[in-house]
Write a protein that holds these residues in place. Sequence first.
Motif, PDB file in Angstrom:
ATOM      1  N   SER A  17       0.659  -1.113   0.353  1.00 31.84           N
ATOM      2  CA  SER A  17       0.016   0.117   0.503  1.00 31.84           C
ATOM      3  C   SER A  17       0.550   1.282  -0.003  1.00 31.84           C
ATOM      4  O   SER A  17       2.316   1.386   0.223  1.00 31.84           O
ATOM      5  N   LEU A  18       0.410   2.068  -0.075  1.00 30.97           N
ATOM      6  CA  LEU A  18       0.957   3.357  -0.592  1.00 30.97           C
ATOM      7  C   LEU A  18      -0.244   4.513  -0.412  1.00 30.97           C
ATOM      8  O   LEU A  18      -0.814   4.643  -0.966  1.00 30.97           O
ATOM      9  N   ARG A  19       0.727   5.818   0.160  1.00 26.33           N
ATOM     10  CA  ARG A  19      -0.406   7.265   0.003  1.00 26.33           C
ATOM     11  C   ARG A  19       0.189   8.144  -0.675  1.00 26.33           C
ATOM     12  O   ARG A  19       1.201   8.529   0.128  1.00 26.33           O
ATOM     13  N   LEU A  20      -0.287   8.301  -1.151  1.00 25.25           N
ATOM     14  CA  LEU A  20       0.165   9.906  -1.904  1.00 25.25           C
ATOM     15  C   LEU A  20       0.029  11.637  -1.157  1.00 25.25           C
ATOM     16  O   LEU A  20      -1.659  10.869  -0.796  1.00 25.25           O
ATOM     17  N   SER A  21      -0.231  12.175  -1.114  1.00 25.32           N
ATOM     18  CA  SER A  21      -0.117  13.418  -0.761  1.00 25.32           C
ATOM     19  C   SER A  21       0.045  14.655  -1.224  1.00 25.32           C
ATOM     20  O   SER A  21       0.450  15.069  -2.169  1.00 25.32           O
TER      21      SER A  21
END
Length: 122
Positions: A17-21
């Motif tokens: 998983s990855l979260r971009l901002s």
Amino acid sequence: QVQLVESEGGSVQAGGSLRLSCVVSGDSSNNYAIGWFRQVAGKKREGVAAFDNLGRTNYADSVKGRFTISKDNAKNTLYLQIHSLIPEDTAMYYCGADPEFWRWVEADCRYWGQGTQVTVSS
């Protein structure tokens, strides 16, 4: 004027998983469509998730169920949470905004971030 600055992407293994901002500054009216695009070299920029002018979420069929767009208005930040990453998610990801949602759909945004690379290894 709207300025968009994406966080650093990353290299992750498939299944992760990855979260971009994307930090948004300038126009605080929120009267624009804003969301995430991705682009692979040599291919068209593809819209994957967005808030339209009424704040409704929209997703490309190819990412439904794995991508979630959200925003924190207090932090002026847009997010893209990606689960169950696959190698086909490898791309440059961009934050884009436009006063007209139809322009966002056409990937013809007035405002763009600089892009951030996401690489998924199998």
